[in-house]
Enzyme design. Structure first.
Site, short mmCIF file in Angstrom:
data_model
loop_
_atom_site.label_atom_id
_atom_site.label_comp_id
_atom_site.label_asym_id
_atom_site.label_seq_id
_atom_site.Cartn_x
_atom_site.Cartn_y
_atom_site.Cartn_z
N TYR A 1 0.83 -1.21 0.00
CA TYR A 1 0.00 0.00 0.00
C TYR A 1 0.86 1.26 0.00
CZ TYR A 1 -4.34 -2.57 0.51
OH TYR A 1 -5.42 -3.39 0.28
N GLU B 1 -7.92 -7.33 5.30
CA GLU B 1 -7.17 -8.40 4.65
C GLU B 1 -6.38 -9.23 5.66
OE1 GLU B 1 -5.14 -6.02 1.73
OE2 GLU B 1 -7.08 -5.42 0.90
#
Length: 393
Positions: free
Chosen positions: A98, A140
């Site tokens: 990310y 996640e």
């Protein structure tokens, strides 16, 4: 959630960012793959990059998330985030990636919008990004923990391969280590990774189309066109009984819920795969709830699981199956020729619906379900590939 100061800035700049978001995401992917070519080779779907669908899906999700934050500052769009998190988990996306996305995305924003990106604007959109990213990272991580995989794919042996139609094949997979199959729910999918002739290790997601003892079952349609589907073509041409595939744990936010409410299961084309898995589960568990199953296809010879649909509907005590063919090969009633049309069916207003197929099909069926009184919250859908519908309904 989003701070009031940032909310004001995002609200004021959303029209400008939204108007340029496709250009921004295009620049983002160019930067990302230039700096990290391994991501295009081994993670991202090269076909979706080539046709622009992944760029459009990313643009839509960012715009939808930002809009949700400014319109409903006290609510997080969890349904949208869950959809993305399940897709990411099946691909093996990890937290550190990310930051890589952030760096390239914000460089693209500055490239496209230039001086309009003041420090205040940058700070506000940074807040939007990290609210979304940190939420996904947490979701996640929870999915990985629940599955016990921590993003790894596991070797599975192809036990059998069955031709459903000329372009559709079912692969029965057993864990190569002889271990147990992870728990999964009707409607979920797995990711399959294959090594292509150029060395790329591409990944695709396939719905679980059945519930065999001790294994997983996926059904793959060979994607034609130019370019043709890389992974589906490879599976059809090179993978057979005895071969090994790398397969993720099952994921997917569209899951059949066991309850007593009536069901509408609607599919078109290869969208039949999760629906057949749901019907098989209902039959196995002795479900007595009312089930209305509808399917649309080009013709009889292209309809995968044609006989299975009829068999499962007959096995269920309160089920009915309706099929439409656009170009039937044998004579059939006019009301079952053409595209799926629910208007002539008795659709219970208290039904819960699951849809899978091309977007035009799902939009049309969803509209008819709403007109029949089925609440929007009770209409669930699965889409193969980038979710171009995300945040639009």
């Amino acid at each position: 959630m989003l701070s009031e100061k940032s909310a004001q800035t995002v609200r004021a700049t959303l029209p400008v960012v939204g108007a340029a978001i496709e250009e921004i995401t295009g620049s983002f992917y160019n930067r990302l793959f230039t700096a990290h070519p391994e991501l295009l080779r081994d993670l991202f779907n090269r076909g979706n990059q080539a046709d622009g669908s992944q760029k459009s899906a990313l643009a839509g999700s960012i715009a939808a998330f930002a809009t949700a934050l400014v319109n409903n500052p006290d609510q997080r769009p969890d349904a949208m985030l869950a959809r993305i998190a399940h897709k990411h988990a099946s691909l093996g996306v990890t937290g550190p990636q990310y930051q890589v996305v952030h760096d390239n995305l914000f460089a693209a924003i500055v490239e496209v919008l230039g001086e309009a990106v003041t420090p205040e604007v940058a700070e506000a959109w940074e807040e939007v990004y990290w609210l979304m990213a940190n939420a996904l990272i947490a979701l996640e991580a929870r999915l990985y923990e629940e599955s016990g995989t921590h993003s790894e794919r596991r070797p599975y042996t192809v036990v059998s391969r069955t031709a459903e139609t000329a372009d559709v094949a079912t692969f029965l997979l057993h864990p190569a280590d002889g271990g147990t199959v992870p728990a999964h729910k009707p409607g979920q999918y797995v990711s399959v990774q294959v090594e292509l002739p150029d060395g790329a290790r591409q990944i695709r997601q396939y719905s679980l189309s059945g519930r065999p003892d001790g294994g997983l079952q996926i059904t793959v349609k060979r994607v034609a066109g130019d370019p043709a589907g890389e992974v589906s073509t490879h599976l059809h041409q090179h993978v057979d009984q005895g071969d090994t595939l790398l397969v993720s744990a099952p994921f997917g936010d569209v899951q059949l819920v066991d309850e007593d409410r009536p069901l509408v299961l609607a599919s078109a084309g290869i969208g039949c795969t999760p629906i057949i898995g749901m019907l098989e589960h209902l039959a196995e568990t002795g479900a007595t709830r009312k089930v209305v199953a509808v399917h649309g296809d080009q013709q009889e010879s292209t309809h995968a699981f044609r006989e299975e649909l009829a068999r499962l509907a007959e096995k269920l005590p309160n089920a009915e199956a309706h099929v439409w063919y656009e170009r039937p090969e044998i004579e059939r009633p006019a009301e079952r020729t053409g595209r799926v049309d629910l208007t002539g069916l008795a659709v219970p207003a208290d039904a819960v619906a699951y849809l899978c197929g091309p977007l035009p099909f799902m939009r049309a069926v969803r509209t008819q379900l709403l007109e029949a009184g089925v609440p929007a919250a009770d209409i669930h859908y699965e889409v193969f590939g980038p979710d171009m519908w995300l945040g639009q309904n």
